[in-house]
Design a protein around this motif. Structure first.
Motif, PDB file in Angstrom:
ATOM      1  N   LEU A  56     -64.420  47.561  50.487  1.00  0.00           N
ATOM      2  CA  LEU A  56     -64.572  45.938  49.582  1.00  0.00           C
ATOM      3  C   LEU A  56     -64.347  46.431  47.659  1.00  0.00           C
ATOM      4  O   LEU A  56     -63.393  46.279  47.001  1.00  0.00           O
ATOM      5  CB  LEU A  56     -65.506  44.858  49.743  1.00  0.00           C
TER       6      LEU A  56
ATOM      7  N   TYR B 189     -61.710  47.633  45.834  1.00  0.00           N
ATOM      8  CA  TYR B 189     -61.368  46.475  43.964  1.00  0.00           C
ATOM      9  C   TYR B 189     -61.104  47.513  43.081  1.00  0.00           C
ATOM     10  O   TYR B 189     -60.378  47.390  41.620  1.00  0.00           O
ATOM     11  CB  TYR B 189     -62.904  45.819  43.665  1.00  0.00           C
TER      12      TYR B 189
ATOM     13  N   LEU C 150     -59.120  37.198  45.626  1.00  0.00           N
ATOM     14  CA  LEU C 150     -59.208  38.233  46.058  1.00  0.00           C
ATOM     15  C   LEU C 150     -58.136  39.366  46.863  1.00  0.00           C
ATOM     16  O   LEU C 150     -58.251  39.818  46.699  1.00  0.00           O
ATOM     17  CB  LEU C 150     -60.705  38.229  47.684  1.00  0.00           C
TER      18      LEU C 150
ATOM     19  N   THR D 100     -57.777  42.612  45.552  1.00  0.00           N
ATOM     20  CA  THR D 100     -57.840  43.972  46.285  1.00  0.00           C
ATOM     21  C   THR D 100     -57.396  44.234  47.662  1.00  0.00           C
ATOM     22  O   THR D 100     -57.340  44.594  48.733  1.00  0.00           O
ATOM     23  CB  THR D 100     -60.007  43.435  47.176  1.00  0.00           C
TER      24      THR D 100
ATOM     25  N   GLY E 225     -59.133  44.615  51.440  1.00  0.00           N
ATOM     26  CA  GLY E 225     -60.123  43.993  51.032  1.00  0.00           C
ATOM     27  C   GLY E 225     -61.217  42.302  51.134  1.00  0.00           C
ATOM     28  O   GLY E 225     -61.370  42.137  52.128  1.00  0.00           O
TER      29      GLY E 225
ATOM     30  N   SER F 231     -62.172  42.743  54.669  1.00  0.00           N
ATOM     31  CA  SER F 231     -63.369  43.147  54.975  1.00  0.00           C
ATOM     32  C   SER F 231     -64.596  41.988  54.146  1.00  0.00           C
ATOM     33  O   SER F 231     -65.150  41.944  55.044  1.00  0.00           O
ATOM     34  CB  SER F 231     -63.417  44.433  53.055  1.00  0.00           C
ATOM     35  N   PHE F 232     -63.938  41.111  53.035  1.00  0.00           N
ATOM     36  CA  PHE F 232     -64.664  40.369  52.506  1.00  0.00           C
ATOM     37  C   PHE F 232     -64.373  39.097  53.746  1.00  0.00           C
ATOM     38  O   PHE F 232     -65.862  38.831  53.945  1.00  0.00           O
ATOM     39  CB  PHE F 232     -63.738  39.309  50.910  1.00  0.00           C
TER      40      PHE F 232
END
Length: 404
Positions: A64, A68, A322, A326, A330, A333-334
């Motif tokens: 992540l 980013y 997000l 990302t 991303g 992943s979060f």
């Protein structure tokens, strides 16, 4: 044995993040706060770093952060690239250190959060119910020295919305909600009377911020904590289905309670407009959809018409923020890290996480360094008791699964 350098570093880092947008610090403080806080925590953990365990989920947090930073670098804006480095570093350090804390350290940190919440409540009373000019101008004002008086949307126009040292009502309500979850579910040795008194006062603090979503988040976090405390009696799938339904029901009730006003409520219509813009966001170039556009790229999306707006460039949704920053990689992943944390967390940890996730539907908390750091720290805490990890101690096998 107490790890005093780490504890002292965490206290100072937490204090910096708590007041980084307040008039108590100079204007440049909010820009360097994540880097300074991350470096403090890292420096405090150096004497113990060799014994740190690295949870397998740290790979996803690292992914992540990498996406980013890479997306911010690709944007060509050097300032945003540098900021993303410091912010991502703070996220990863908060997660990693929290994954290695001991129970007594967790308890002391929770007590630190509660002490800060009580101080913020005292400031909130001073700036709203009492209306002290000195509190407003010297403590609760933003870094430009301006204190905005906003009519309280819950208690009525007779008082204004508190913002404390955090700099805005919604993040302050978020902080009170986290404190409420901790005081109700954490094992801190408090008597029943003190626990109830603190819970009532912190809920009153949410009301002083005039944040309707704060009430929903507090109730959702309490419901989640109660459900997790009965985890042995129900399946995990049933628990999280109930959590999602309870959160949706609470938000629905709040909407129905004020349906006529919401139709002309700019903040509500703005958030709905952003949600309905997801279809436009996924029409961006494939690389931006997959890997994001980097820090602060949402502003250009508003200007280009990808996001619905009502005169503000705030996304006011952490998940969409997000996705923009990302990309799908991303965000997924979060969400995976968050899902794992919810599945393994204790009632206090899950309650705090659910409160933050509920707030994520009403403002982009990921841009508020205090709350982003607290979220990743809380997620890290849930992995401190797991047995699948990479170990940095060369005397221990690289991947330890012996007790899994």
């Amino acid at each position: 044995m107490r790890r005093r350098s780490l504890e002292v570093a965490v206290v100072f880092a937490f204090a910096i993040l708590l007041v980084s947008r307040s008039v108590l610090l100079p204007s440049w403080a909010s820009q360097v706060a994540p880097l300074l806080a991350g470096l403090l925590i890292f420096a405090g953990s150096l004497p113990y770093l060799q014994r740190f365990r690295v949870p397998s989920s740290a790979i996803l947090v690292g992914l992540l952060v990498a996406v980013y930073v890479a997306a911010s670098a690709a944007s060509g804006v050097t300032d945003n690239f540098v900021k993303s480095l410091s912010i991502g570093f703070l996220w990863f350090v908060a997660f990693l250190v929290a994954a290695n804390v001991e129970p007594n350290e967790k308890s002391r940190f929770f007590k630190l959060v509660l002490v800060a919440a009580v101080l913020e409540l005292a400031i909130a009373v001073g700036e709203t119910l009492i209306g002290l000019p000195s509190i407003r101008s010297m403590v609760a004002a933003t870094q430009d020295g301006i204190y905005t008086v906003r009519p309280n949307t819950i208690l009525g126009a007779w008082t204004n919305r508190a913002q404390g040292t955090i700099g805005y009502p919604i993040p302050l309500a978020h902080f009170f909600a986290l404190g409420l979850a901790i005081v109700v579910f954490a094992h801190l040795g408090l008597s029943i009377f003190n626990r109830w008194l603190a819970a009532i006062l912190l809920f009153a603090g949410i009301l002083l911020t005039g944040t309707r979503s704060g009430v929903a988040a507090a109730l959702a976090s309490l419901a989640a904590g109660l459900l997790v405390s009965r985890r042995g009696e129900q399946s995990k799938l049933r628990i999280w289905l109930l959590v999602l339904l309870a959160t949706a029901a609470l938000l629905g009730v709040l909407i129905l309670m004020d349906q006529e006003n919401l139709s002309t409520d700019g903040s509500f219509t703005h958030r709905v407009g952003v949600l309905t813009s997801i279809g436009e966001i996924v029409r961006l170039p494939a690389e931006r959809v997959l890997f994001g556009s980097g820090l602060n790229s949402h502003e250009s999306l508003f200007e280009l018409g990808y996001l619905g707006t009502s005169g503000t460039f705030a996304v006011d949704n952490g998940f969409i923020t997000l996705l923009i920053y990302t990309g799908v990689v991303g965000l997924v992943s979060f969400l995976v890290v968050t899902g794992r944390a919810l599945g393994h967390g204790t009632p206090d940890e899950v309650s705090v996480l659910v409160g933050s996730l509920t707030f994520s539907m009403t403002y982009d908390f990921i841009n508020w360094h205090l709350h982003a750091a607290l979220f990743f720290a809380m997620a890290g805490l849930t992995f401190s008791r797991q047995n699948t990890f990479f170990d940095t101690d060369p005397k221990v096998s690289v991947i330890n699964r012996s007790e899994a």
